[in-house]
Motif scaffolding. Sequence first.
Motif, mmCIF file in Angstrom:
data_model
loop_
_atom_site.group_PDB
_atom_site.id
_atom_site.type_symbol
_atom_site.label_atom_id
_atom_site.label_comp_id
_atom_site.label_asym_id
_atom_site.label_seq_id
_atom_site.Cartn_x
_atom_site.Cartn_y
_atom_site.Cartn_z
ATOM 1 N N PRO A 49 6.450 6.560 -7.238
ATOM 2 C CA PRO A 49 6.325 6.285 -5.811
ATOM 3 C C PRO A 49 6.956 4.941 -5.438
ATOM 4 C CG PRO A 49 4.245 5.873 -6.906
ATOM 5 C CD PRO A 49 5.165 6.434 -7.946
ATOM 6 N N TYR A 50 7.430 4.869 -4.207
ATOM 7 C CA TYR A 50 7.970 3.650 -3.620
ATOM 8 C C TYR A 50 7.137 3.354 -2.377
ATOM 9 C CZ TYR A 50 12.068 4.986 -6.416
ATOM 10 O OH TYR A 50 12.913 5.347 -7.433
ATOM 11 N N ASP A 105 8.707 9.285 -2.217
ATOM 12 C CA ASP A 105 8.846 9.846 -3.558
ATOM 13 C C ASP A 105 10.054 10.768 -3.558
ATOM 14 O OD1 ASP A 105 8.358 11.620 -5.951
ATOM 15 O OD2 ASP A 105 6.576 10.349 -6.074
ATOM 16 N N ARG A 106 10.780 10.802 -4.650
ATOM 17 C CA ARG A 106 11.958 11.666 -4.719
ATOM 18 C C ARG A 106 11.582 13.150 -4.739
ATOM 19 N NH1 ARG A 106 16.636 8.853 -6.040
ATOM 20 N NH2 ARG A 106 16.304 6.682 -6.686
#
Length: 336
Positions: free
Chosen positions: A2-3, A35-36
């Motif tokens: 997560p970012y 999140d990707r």
Amino acid sequence: MPYYRPIPRTDHARSATALPLAGGWCWFDTVEVLDRDAPARLIPAQDVPAKILTRLTAPRAPVVGLDVSRPTLMGILNVTPDSFSDGGEHNAPDAALARAEAMVDAGAGIVDIGGESTRPGAAVVPLDEEIARTAPVIAALRTGSDVPVSIDTRKAPVARAAHEAGANLVNDVAGFTFDPALAPFCAEVGLPVCVMHAQGTPDVMQKNPRYENVALDIYDWLDERITALESAGIPRDRIIADPGIGFGKTLEHNVTLLHNLALFHGLGCTVLLGASRKRFIGTIGGTEEARHRAPGSIAVTLAGVAQGVQIHRVHDVAETAEALRLWMAATVAAEN
């Protein structure tokens, strides 16, 4: 992984859970988790992991003596014949010195001097020529002013000559990947640095740049470069991070980065925005000639200020300084 992107605010009415953004003029109580592999979601700031929350809130150390708890303008001085918007205007030493002094008088907290154009399509300038363009101007400016000076270069010999002439900071548009001797030199002499993201070298960077997720890809790249600079002996509090607007990015990439500038506070560094007079400003604003893009450049600068970006690299110092004073007065509570 997560970012965490804080949602910056400046209103004088703060919530009980408000936290300072990087010790500056913005605050936040909500964070967007990116999140990707999952949809974005909002969470209360207090739910962010402690290490990340510390990076998002901690005051940034002064950079070359500059108090970055308030926005700072970095005046652009291109001593080149071919820079994209002002090439040839200041490459004579007397003209360069006069321009530097005028920017300081207008409100620049630091002057960034570059002797090699990094516009799209630009070729590498020989070392001797780049040094001859920059070092004398830095030395002349040093004799009459104590304003901090940044050398905009990718090359250790140029940085060394600039440092000997009185430069205080190295600003590398290649993110310290072009010359492996540059980071060790900066560590050796204790110079702060600005690490900028670019996809490709200037001669090819605008030929079909691609990202999986432009904001997260650049965050990861800067995080890796900052870690590498720390390993080379440069402390994080001497590192400025620049997402590199316009360097290997399409218009859509640039706009997405502007939407997500607050994400980069999670790096724990002072953040720099260098969007002044870039092509996307002309495209969106309808201004073909770069020198006439001051209004659009100011609008983008203020959008960055609204996200807590501490240093703004600009051509039009006087106009931006005036706009910034008014924006701060009208937007930011006095007690901040």
